[in-house]
Design an enzyme around this catalytic site. Structure first.
Site, PDB file in Angstrom:
ATOM      1  N   VAL A 161       0.829  -1.194   0.000  1.00 45.67           N
ATOM      2  CA  VAL A 161       0.000   0.000   0.000  1.00 45.67           C
ATOM      3  C   VAL A 161       0.870   1.253   0.000  1.00 45.67           C
ATOM      4  CG1 VAL A 161      -1.810   1.273   1.209  1.00 45.67           C
ATOM      5  CG2 VAL A 161      -1.743  -1.218   1.377  1.00 45.67           C
ATOM      6  N   CYS A 162       0.600   2.173  -0.930  1.00 44.85           N
ATOM      7  CA  CYS A 162       1.157   3.514  -0.794  1.00 44.85           C
ATOM      8  C   CYS A 162       0.048   4.487  -1.136  1.00 44.85           C
ATOM      9  CB  CYS A 162       2.413   3.747  -1.628  1.00 44.85           C
ATOM     10  SG  CYS A 162       2.156   3.839  -3.390  1.00 44.85           S
ATOM     11  N   LEU A 163       0.346   5.763  -1.213  1.00 46.65           N
ATOM     12  CA  LEU A 163      -0.732   6.730  -1.296  1.00 46.65           C
ATOM     13  C   LEU A 163      -1.618   6.524  -2.522  1.00 46.65           C
ATOM     14  CD1 LEU A 163      -1.468   9.141   0.630  1.00 46.65           C
ATOM     15  CD2 LEU A 163      -1.224  10.377  -1.513  1.00 46.65           C
ATOM     16  N   GLU A 181      -4.011   3.913  -0.927  1.00 44.33           N
ATOM     17  CA  GLU A 181      -4.463   3.939   0.452  1.00 44.33           C
ATOM     18  C   GLU A 181      -5.996   3.942   0.531  1.00 44.33           C
ATOM     19  OE1 GLU A 181      -4.681   6.880   3.246  1.00 44.33           O
ATOM     20  OE2 GLU A 181      -4.942   5.003   4.338  1.00 44.33           O
TER      21      GLU A 181
END
Lengths: 99, 444
Positions: free
Chosen positions: A7-9, A39
Site C-alpha cells: 500500500v502507498c498513497l 491507500e
C-alpha cells in the site's frame, strides 16, 4: 500460495516494487501473489492479503493499520530497500515474516 | 543542531502530521478528490478537443455542431462538480466511519444539497438580453457546478455526519419483525433518521430563503470558498502551505497529508473555473491551479527532483548516486520519485532537504511571474499529475511552446541550484561511509 499486499498513497511507486518482487519470485520459483493498491482502496483488499506492507511514506499510518488488521501482519518497508527497489530482499523479508 | 535534538524535532513533526493525516474529515476530503479526479481529467480533454483541435479542422456552424461534443462532456463533469463531490464525500465518510449502509448516506447528501438550493433561479432565454426569474423548474449549473464545490463539500459532510449520528440513536431505529426481507428492513431502520436529517435541512433552507433572502450555497461560496481561495492561492499562501507539505516529505511522510486536503480542493476549483472560462470562450483567470503545481513546482515529482536527476547525470561522479539516479529516472519522468527520495536518500539528509524544499518555490515563482507579466497565459487544461515534464506544459496550455520554455528555464535554474547541495551531500556520504568502515574495523 501467499498473498502480499503493498500500500502507498496512490499505489504508484509500490507498483514498481511489485514488479521487482514478482521478477524475484519467478527467478526463485516461488508462487506468490503480490499487488499494490492506493491507500483509499486498501480496506477492500485486506481480506485477500496474508500480509500488508506499507511504503515508508505511509509509516505514519502504521498504528492505524495495525489496529484495523488485528492479527494479520502489517509492516513498513525499510527506506533503503524501498528507495533501491530491492524486490528480492523485500520479498524474502515478507515471506520470512509469514514463516 | 545535534542529532538528538534534530531527531526529537522530526519526531514531534511526524506526530503532528499523523494526527492531521488521520483526521477523518481531511482523509475523507482527500480520498473523495482522488476518486473523482478522472472525471475532471476527461473534462480537460474535452476542453482541449473543443477549443484547440476542433477549431483547427473546422469553423462556423460546423464547428458549433462539433463543439456540442465537448459541451455535453463538460456538462456531465465540470458543471456538476459540486454534485459529484457531495455524494463522494458522503460515501467515503461513511466508509471511513465504518457505517454499514454507505449508499443511504449518498442519498441523504444528494437530497440535502438540492434542498439547500435557492428555489428561484435566474435564466436568460435564448435570444433575450434580460434574465428571467424561474421558480422550481430548473436546477442551475451555477449551483451544482464548480462554484458550488465548497457547498458540495460542506453540505455533503454536515448532512452525512448528522445522518450517521442519528442512525446511532436507538430510539430512532424501527425494527421490522422477523420474516421481512432484509433490504426492506434496512430501509425502515434508517427511515426516521433520513427524514429528520432532511427536515432539518429543509427548515434551514426555507428560513434562509424566506427570512434572509439568500441560500446556503451562496453563503458558503462567498463566506468560505472565496476567503480560502484568497489565502491559499495567493503566491505567499500557496508557497507556505505547499512547502509545509514538502518539508513533511523530506521527513519521510507523504506530502499529500497537508497538500491533499488543504490545497487540492481550492486548486481544483480554480482549475475547473479556468477550464469552464475557456470552454465558454473567455480567458482563464486563475494563475495558481492544479496544473500550475504539476507544470512548475512539481516536475519529476515532489521537490522538482527531475532537476536533481539531471544534476546527478550531468555533474556527479559519486557512483552510488548515479546508481540511484538510473533507477529513479523512468518513474521520475512520470512524476513518481519515491525511489530517489528514499534511495539517495533525500529523507533525513539535511543537505538534500534544503534544495528539495526550496526548488519547488523557485519553480512556482518563475511560473507565477511568467504568467503575471503576461508572457504566458494561466493554464487551463487539466492534465493528470503523472504527465511528464514539458509534455505537461504543452498540454495544459493547449499547445503553447512558451510554457514549455518556462519549464525548461525552471529545470535549468533548479538543476544549478541542486548542484552545490549535491556536492555537500556526497562529501557527507563518503565521510559517513569512511567512519562506518573505521568503527567496524575497531569492533573486530
Amino acid at each position: 500460495m501467499k498473498n502480499i499486499l503493498l500500500v502507498c498513497l496512490s499505489g504508484m511507486s509500490t507498483s514498481l516494487l511489485v514488479q521487482k518482487m514478482e521478477k524475484a519470485a519467478e527467478k526463485n520459483d516461488i508462487t506468490v501473489r503480490i499487488w499494490a493498491v492506493s491507500e483509499a482502496e486498501a480496506h477492500n483488499n485486506f481480506a485477500e492479503a496474508d500480509i500488508v506492507l506499507l511504503g515508508p511514506q505511509l509509516k505514519f499510518k502504521y498504528k492505524e493499520y495495525k489496529k484495523m488488521l488485528g492479527e494479520k501482519p502489517v509492516e513498513v518497508i525499510s527506506i533503503a530497500d524501498y528507495g533501491r527497489m530491492q524486490g528480492e530482499k523485500v520479498l524474502k523479508w515478507a515471506l520470512s515474516i509469514l514463516g | 543542531m545535534d542529532n538528538e535534538r534534530f531527531s526529537a524535532m522530526t519526531d514531534k513533526f511526524a506526530e503532528i502530521a499523523v494526527k492531521v493525516g488521520n483526521n477523518i474529515y481531511l482523509r475523507t476530503l482527500r480520498d473523495s478528490f482522488i476518486t473523482i479526479m478522472p472525471v475532471f481529467i476527461l473534462a480537460g480533454l474535452a476542453v482541449l478537443i473543443n477549443n484547440v483541435i476542433f477549431p483547427l479542422v473546422s469553423s462556423g456552424e460546423e464547428l458549433k455542431h462539433l463543439q456540442v461534443f465537448g459541451n455535453v462532456l463538460t456538462n456531465g463533469t465540470l458543471n456538476i462538480a459540486g454534485l459529484l463531490i457531495s455524494v463522494m464525500i458522503a460515501y467515503i465518510y461513511s466508509v471511513n466511519k465504518e457505517f454499514k449502509n454507505p449508499i443511504s448516506t449518498v442519498v441523504i447528501s444528494l437530497s440535502s444539497l438540492i434542498i439547500m438550493m435557492s428555489s428561484t433561479v435566474l435564466v436568460t432565454p435564448d435570444g433575450s438580453k434580460e434574465a428571467v426569474s424561474v421558480m422550481n423548474s430548473v436546477l442551475s449549473f451555477n449551483h451544482i457546478g464548480t462554484k458550488g464545490m465548497f457547498a458540495g463539500i460542506i453540505i455533503g459532510l454536515v448532512s452525512s455526519m448528522l445522518y450517521v449520528k442519528l442512525t446511532e440513536l436507538k430510539h430512532l431505529q424501527i425494527n421490522m419483525p422477523e420474516g421481512v426481507p432484509p433490504q426492506v428492513g434496512k430501509t425502515f431502520s434508517v427511515l426516521l433518521s433520513s427524514m429528520i436529517t432532511l427536515i432539518i435541512m429543509g427548515v434551514i433552507s426555507a428560513f434562509m430563503q424566506v427570512a434572509m433572502h439568500t441560500d446556503l450555497i451562496k453563503v458558503i461560496s462567498t463566506l468560505v470558498q472565496e476567503p480560502l481561495r484568497q489565502v491559499n492561492t495567493s503566491l505567499p499562501g500557496y508557497l507556505l502551505i505547499y512547502s509545509c507539505g514538502n518539508i513533511l516529505f523530506s521527513l519521510g511522510i507523504h506530502q499529500s497529508v497537508i497538500n491533499g486536503s488543504l490545497l487540492d480542493p481550492i486548486m481544483l476549483v480554480n482549475m475547473n473555473e479556468n477550464m469552464q472560462a475557456v470552454q465558454a470562450g473567455h480567458q482563464a483567470m486563475h494563475i495558481i491551479n492544479s496544473d500550475f503545481q504539476t507544470c512548475f513546482a512539481q516536475m519529476g515529482g515532489t521537490g522538482l527532483t527531475i532537476s536533481l536527476l539531471l544534476a546527478i547525470f550531468l555533474f556527479n561522479k559519486y557512483k552510488p548516486y548515479n546508481e540511484v539516479a538510473k533507477l529513479g529516472l523512468t518513474p521520475g519522468i512520470f512524476e513518481i520519485n519515491e525511489p530517489i527520495i528514499f534511495g539517495l536518500p533525500i529523507v533525513f539528509n539535511i543537505p538534500m532537504m534544503i534544495p528539495f524544499v526550496l526548488s519547488p518555490i523557485i519553480g512556482a515563482c518563475i511560473g507565477y511571474f511568467a504568467t503575471a507579466i503576461g508572457f504566458i497565459k494561466p493554464l487551463f487544461i487539466f492534465v493528470p499529475w503523472t504527465t511528464p515534464p514539458l509534455i505537461s506544459g504543452f498540454l495544459s496550455s493547449g499547445g503553447d511552446w512558451k510554457v514549455v520554455l518556462v519549464q525548461i528555464i525552471i529545470i535549468a535554474v533548479t538543476t544549478l541550484f541542486y548542484i552545490p547541495f549535491l556536492k555537500i551531500s556526497e562529501k557527507v556520504a563518503i565521510r559517513t561511509y569512511e567512519l562506518d568502515v573505521q568503527s567496524e574495523g575497531k569492533d573486530e
